[in-house]
Design an enzyme around this catalytic site. Sequence first.
Site, mmCIF file in Angstrom:
data_model
loop_
_atom_site.group_PDB
_atom_site.id
_atom_site.type_symbol
_atom_site.label_atom_id
_atom_site.label_comp_id
_atom_site.label_asym_id
_atom_site.label_seq_id
_atom_site.Cartn_x
_atom_site.Cartn_y
_atom_site.Cartn_z
ATOM 1 N N GLU A 112 -6.809 -1.114 -6.492
ATOM 2 C CA GLU A 112 -5.999 -0.028 -7.066
ATOM 3 C C GLU A 112 -4.909 -0.644 -7.937
ATOM 4 O O GLU A 112 -4.232 -1.596 -7.517
ATOM 5 C CB GLU A 112 -5.342 0.794 -5.952
ATOM 6 N N SER A 168 0.832 -1.192 0.000
ATOM 7 C CA SER A 168 0.000 0.000 0.000
ATOM 8 C C SER A 168 0.869 1.245 0.000
ATOM 9 O O SER A 168 0.343 2.340 -0.051
ATOM 10 C CB SER A 168 -0.917 -0.010 1.211
ATOM 11 N N HIS A 222 -3.477 -3.470 -5.628
ATOM 12 C CA HIS A 222 -3.753 -3.280 -4.193
ATOM 13 C C HIS A 222 -5.215 -3.581 -3.861
ATOM 14 O O HIS A 222 -6.118 -2.864 -4.294
ATOM 15 C CB HIS A 222 -3.389 -1.829 -3.822
ATOM 16 N N ASN A 255 -5.310 5.017 0.689
ATOM 17 C CA ASN A 255 -4.608 5.194 1.963
ATOM 18 C C ASN A 255 -4.170 6.636 2.185
ATOM 19 O O ASN A 255 -4.038 7.069 3.331
ATOM 20 C CB ASN A 255 -3.418 4.243 2.059
#
Length: 286
Positions: free
Chosen positions: A154, A121, A142, A193
């Site tokens: 992602e 991440s 991700h 994130n």
Amino acid sequence: MSTIQKVGIIGGGQMGSGIAEVNARAGLDVVVVEVSDAAADAAQHRVQASLDKATSRGKITAAEAAAVVKRVRVTTDLGDLKDRDLVIEAATEIEHIKLEVFAKVGGLLERDDAVLASNTSSIPIVKLGAVSGRSGHVLGVHFFNPAPVMNLVELIPSLTTKQETLDRVRSFVSDTLHKQPIEATDRAGFVVNSLLVPYLLSAIRMYEAGYASAGDIDNGMKLGCGHPMGPLALSDLIGLDTVRAIGISMYDEFKEPLFSPPPLLDRMVDAGLLGKKSGQGFYPYE
Ligand code: 3HC
């Protein structure tokens, strides 16, 4: 039919076992590599427990769950990945571990066009590509926790990822895994994130400062904003060590104080209070 049929997953922890389940439920042949026999058993158990939950919720039948389990083979030998079309690394979020894995696995994949992806991440994809010796076929893929439930993936191409690799994986994610891909730049935190982690860290700072109880902070966001869970329960679900590691990577990249883990988070991780996976975080777990 997708050209990706054989998938390898490195790491059978919370994310790795979830990603293995997602791929096996899509009908693919899955090999999961773990570091020890005990970790391999735990990975197998996690897949089974999640499938049991999906069965009890009526998401799949018991027969389908049994077929999914048969498609997942857990091993401790990285060499078992050599014939894979796609390998997704979901090892611990520690840069030197991921670099070692990419250097090893990059050299053993037999197919010229095999894709080597990371579920990181926050660690730069370009670095993982560089050590793998096959950077054109390396990208970030991700997933979100719990992977069998969350619909987003992602995709993070680095400066050296080939366009055809990105296109192939995008089609695989949407047409085979039936998840929604979004594309992000190779910067620590990517899209989700970058927004989520400062929010989680702010909630931990608020709790540390004694603004409100854990339950009231979480209820505030659940009941006031319609979030499925509050920020402290979500931190426990993600894993406090993982939240901390992501914050550190993002702080290193941007020097933004909001990304810097607060002392309470450091102390909880040092104490082994890692959240749901360790049985205790901001809340106790069975
Ligand atoms: N397999 C299939 N379906 C499942 C399942 C499983 N193992 N577990 C749960 N489900 C389904 C349930 O059947 C239910 O589906 P329905 O709404 O169609 O009936 C749905 O998932 C939600 O389940 P519940 O409401 O019963 O609640 P649970 O306690 O089982 O799960 C949750 C709750 C899905 C975790 C929910 O609280 C949630 O969405 N929380 C937020 C999670 C989140 O934000 N994740 C992202 C974290 S960030 C991240 O991962 C990035 C990383 O880099 C840190």
